[in-house]
Write a protein that holds these residues in place. Sequence first.
Motif, PDB file in Angstrom:
ATOM      1  N   LEU B  81     -30.606 -15.857 -11.253  1.00 11.84           N
ATOM      2  CA  LEU B  81     -30.212 -17.102 -10.588  1.00 11.84           C
ATOM      3  C   LEU B  81     -28.767 -17.458 -10.907  1.00 11.84           C
ATOM      4  N   LEU B  82     -28.291 -16.986 -12.059  1.00 13.88           N
ATOM      5  CA  LEU B  82     -26.975 -17.405 -12.564  1.00 13.88           C
ATOM      6  C   LEU B  82     -25.802 -16.667 -11.931  1.00 13.88           C
ATOM      7  N   LYS B  83     -26.089 -15.665 -11.096  1.00  9.94           N
ATOM      8  CA  LYS B  83     -25.002 -14.791 -10.653  1.00  9.94           C
ATOM      9  C   LYS B  83     -24.020 -15.434  -9.688  1.00  9.94           C
ATOM     10  N   GLU B  84     -24.496 -16.359  -8.845  1.00  9.36           N
ATOM     11  CA  GLU B  84     -23.582 -16.977  -7.890  1.00  9.36           C
ATOM     12  C   GLU B  84     -23.362 -18.426  -8.360  1.00  9.36           C
ATOM     13  N   PHE B 120     -33.540 -11.990  -2.483  1.00  2.86           N
ATOM     14  CA  PHE B 120     -33.224 -11.186  -1.294  1.00  2.86           C
ATOM     15  C   PHE B 120     -31.971 -10.360  -1.545  1.00  2.86           C
ATOM     16  N   CYS B 121     -30.950 -10.998  -2.130  1.00  2.65           N
ATOM     17  CA  CYS B 121     -29.697 -10.278  -2.383  1.00  2.65           C
ATOM     18  C   CYS B 121     -29.938  -9.102  -3.326  1.00  2.65           C
ATOM     19  N   PHE B 240     -22.304 -14.074  -1.329  1.00  2.00           N
ATOM     20  CA  PHE B 240     -23.408 -13.569  -2.136  1.00  2.00           C
ATOM     21  C   PHE B 240     -23.319 -12.044  -2.299  1.00  2.00           C
ATOM     22  N   ALA B 241     -22.826 -11.373  -1.282  1.00  2.00           N
ATOM     23  CA  ALA B 241     -22.699  -9.913  -1.358  1.00  2.00           C
ATOM     24  C   ALA B 241     -21.809  -9.522  -2.543  1.00  2.00           C
ATOM     25  N   GLU B 242     -20.747 -10.301  -2.765  1.00  2.00           N
ATOM     26  CA  GLU B 242     -19.865 -10.014  -3.896  1.00  2.00           C
ATOM     27  C   GLU B 242     -20.558 -10.307  -5.225  1.00  2.00           C
ATOM     28  N   ALA B 243     -21.299 -11.403  -5.270  1.00  2.00           N
ATOM     29  CA  ALA B 243     -21.978 -11.771  -6.522  1.00  2.00           C
ATOM     30  C   ALA B 243     -23.116 -10.805  -6.851  1.00  2.00           C
ATOM     31  N   LYS B 254     -16.078   3.982   4.100  1.00  2.00           N
ATOM     32  CA  LYS B 254     -15.664   3.178   2.939  1.00  2.00           C
ATOM     33  C   LYS B 254     -16.809   2.285   2.468  1.00  2.00           C
ATOM     34  N   LEU B 255     -16.830   1.951   1.176  1.00  2.00           N
ATOM     35  CA  LEU B 255     -17.817   1.005   0.661  1.00  2.00           C
ATOM     36  C   LEU B 255     -17.362  -0.423   0.981  1.00  2.00           C
ATOM     37  N   GLU B 256     -18.213  -1.138   1.710  1.00  2.00           N
ATOM     38  CA  GLU B 256     -17.842  -2.490   2.130  1.00  2.00           C
ATOM     39  C   GLU B 256     -18.950  -3.478   1.765  1.00  2.00           C
ATOM     40  N   TYR B 257     -18.575  -4.729   1.591  1.00  2.09           N
ATOM     41  CA  TYR B 257     -19.584  -5.769   1.404  1.00  2.09           C
ATOM     42  C   TYR B 257     -20.228  -6.134   2.742  1.00  2.09           C
ATOM     43  N   VAL B 258     -21.501  -6.471   2.712  1.00  2.00           N
ATOM     44  CA  VAL B 258     -22.175  -6.938   3.932  1.00  2.00           C
ATOM     45  C   VAL B 258     -21.853  -8.415   4.166  1.00  2.00           C
TER      46      VAL B 258
END
Lengths: 480, 480
Positions: B81-84, B120-121, B240-243, B254-258
């Motif tokens: 829960l703490l990630k974002e 979900f993330c 959230f994709a970054e977190a 390339k690796l990309e964030y969704v």
Amino acid sequence: MAKKQDFVQHLTSRQDDFAQWYTDVILQTELVDYAPVRGCMVMRPYGFALWERIRAEYDKRFAETGHQNVYMPMLIPESMLLKEAEHVEGFAPEVAWVTQGGTEQLQERLAIRPTSETIFCTMYSKWVQSYRDLPMKYNQWCSVMRWEKSTRPFLRTSEFLWQEGHTIHETPEEAQQETMQMLEIYRDVAENIMAIPMLIGQKSDKEKFAGARATYSMEAMMQDGKALQAGTSHNFGTNFAEAYDIKYLSREGKLEYVYETSWGVSTRLIGAIIMAHGDDRGLRMPPRIAPIQVVLLPIAFHKEGVLEETNKVFERLKNAGFRIKLDDRDTVSPGFKFNEWEMKGVPLRLEMGPRDIENHQVMACRRDTNEKTVLTLDNLENEVSELLDEIQKGMYEQALKFRTEHIKNVTNMDELGAAVTNGFAKAMWCGDRACEDEIKEKFGASSRNMPFDQEAEAFGDTCVCCGKKAKKVMYFAKAY
Amino acid sequence: MAKKQDFVQHLTSRQDDFAQWYTDVILQTELVDYAPVRGCMVMRPYGFALWERIRAEYDKRFAETGHQNVYMPMLIPESMLLKEAEHVEGFAPEVAWVTQGGTEQLQERLAIRPTSETIFCTMYSKWVQSYRDLPMKYNQWCSVMRWEKSTRPFLRTSEFLWQEGHTIHETPEEAQQETMQMLEIYRDVAENIMAIPMLIGQKSDKEKFAGARATYSMEAMMQDGKALQAGTSHNFGTNFAEAYDIKYLSREGKLEYVYETSWGVSTRLIGAIIMAHGDDRGLRMPPRIAPIQVVLLPIAFHKEGVLEETNKVFERLKNAGFRIKLDDRDTVSPGFKFNEWEMKGVPLRLEMGPRDIENHQVMACRRDTNEKTVLTLDNLENEVSELLDEIQKGMYEQALKFRTEHIKNVTNMDELGAAVTNGFAKAMWCGDRACEDEIKEKFGASSRNMPFDQEAEAFGDTCVCCGKKAKKVMYFAKAY
């Protein structure tokens, strides 16, 4: 975490390691995934669609028999849980407790419901007043939590989805009738929709539900010969009514306790479908419960007309009410698709290539037998329907044959021990818990249930364990 | 606890005390009851049937637009829960914490989900690998828990039922399109099925979802002039994709964030139906969402033929697909029945007595207008269908008229303060949070949303609060 593989992976064979086969199948068919919380599961779209199908079949029958859906809170105060002694003893060791709400330390611990008898009883005692209010026949679809030590997806998880019916009645006869009616509905869907033969009967006192007067179950045989308790129906008599003070004014003007039942099936049924029907190539879904009944593959679909004609067939079958999937991905090969849908257990695969279109036909391949047939386009809806019916029937018969071959009538402990290595033992039993305990200790097998027609099923009068007078026919088996 | 009354009780009038009217209505119509756990509710059959109807309408549209249902675990480890950061800040103060499992003290606290972005993330980051896996468009129907300080059934409860959609996409455009599509589905059902006109638009930064780049909402006006936020759709961008490290291999290798969205509606919608349509005689259910559309009463049914003929009508209308209830209780009077079904808001009441049978007709009474009509038996299905359509249309128009009369364009703080005493203020706003805070402090009103067609809606260029240049048209209102 590992990323999913691009290619279909190898499944362990059932023979080599049934448990590993099960794990391989549920993960690789994407029914489920492990959750980042101990003992919980993530139900992925294919697994959840199966649960939605099961839910729809049961929910329809519950409504037809006059039951109404409700939703009760998931949290139960500890004091409320403590009112019925046997019930507490049964569930307290596996309860997850909420002790903090926001920044506040709670005065009283709250249980995440392991089952909701206590809260239904509390509300019924508020709602029922006179015999005119009876019966009350409520059901809820929800998740429950039991803090299990060792878990396996669908079979035993800390959180799982289920339905729990709770009903209250004027008379013991009505309550018993309700208990039996729900058991019969459970059996009907399990056998006729999921194609899994069930043994129905009464549980022993040792194995009954905590707080019930009598528990009835349906028991299925898995392909490793172990039993899976697939649904239970309980008659509580006035046990909970006395603990929770559920009284009503009777027709005679007296305050009386109600008679109560409860009954439940859960996502365990998905485990039953997997282990009753699956083979070394993956799942096999019975057509009547399959989320996808037919998968349709265009072959050589760069050729002119193939996609167009396949689409027509797709629309026809969809409109006829089949649950059909058109797999027109151009990023994977036909071989990949064959493997994938086979592993996912879709009952019928249809293929359409240029030659089929020329011949006004579709190639059909049955998942259960691997048999191939040619279907004519003119009569497609009927032929698909007949094929699905045959598959449904065939799968039930195959499971029934397997079960019949793996139930042994046993008359001594050696035979019992041998029988439960790969099936069920049917035995005469004195009715004493001591013998159940001894069988459990020696062979790891527990009593499953006692068939209703005891007279017809009896085959002796000596207890398989202690040799005293036998009172009951009882099935014993190792169990999930 | 008090037993329920045998007779229909008095409802407080909306004029005298709207809050008390609401409480009277929800309890006496048996939509809901208070639970023995602080801030939780029991959804009784009538209330839950309404939720099932709402769920079915939305679920159908989610499926039609390519969404799949799943089920995620209800417990979330604190560390996850703490990630974002924003998300934690928004939800941590209202989380219920599990600290004990069985007899074991947990090493890490587990949150009962207040919402499921975090889980979900976590799963998406495991499941998505390449652009071929995108989009993933999942939804779940479940209960969530927010430890609220003051609660009211359907409007704000510690536990409530909802759906939460979570989708991931390749491009920001696709994510934005999804966000808008779901808002439109929300509006469609709310307006065309529940007959509640909605204002749709974007929330301010202050009022947006914790962790979202942009939040859009639909806002309904209740009969006390207060706003009810009835559904929200969020565009998270890559926040959230970054977190949670949700990356995929793009078409360019390339690796990309969704890009991610989430969107939800809840049992609040039941509160909206009650407070948008109810009157001093109780609920008024729009026909397309009503659990019971038609109630059929036999009159003087001891007379020969009445029950028989009424039953025929019941079967006809049931077979025609209407949700109909035959009330043939002989334990209560017709007057009692009239009151009860009126209070429960059934859109159409049909009565059949000996004279009606003689005249080959049925008496119909509309709940919305109290108008009575005679329907001929010959053409009954069509006439009932037309009447229900008229009721549906009439209820929407009535609600729209009420809303139109209670939205005021305001150009200074005095006007704003006056407008929000019994409706919405539409104002030009500079875009600064300081002005939102001031309006909140002075009038207890918050910013609701900004209409999409800002150009068409603008009516000045001065902020209603600070007098600086206005950038936005914004609705302000007191809110549930």
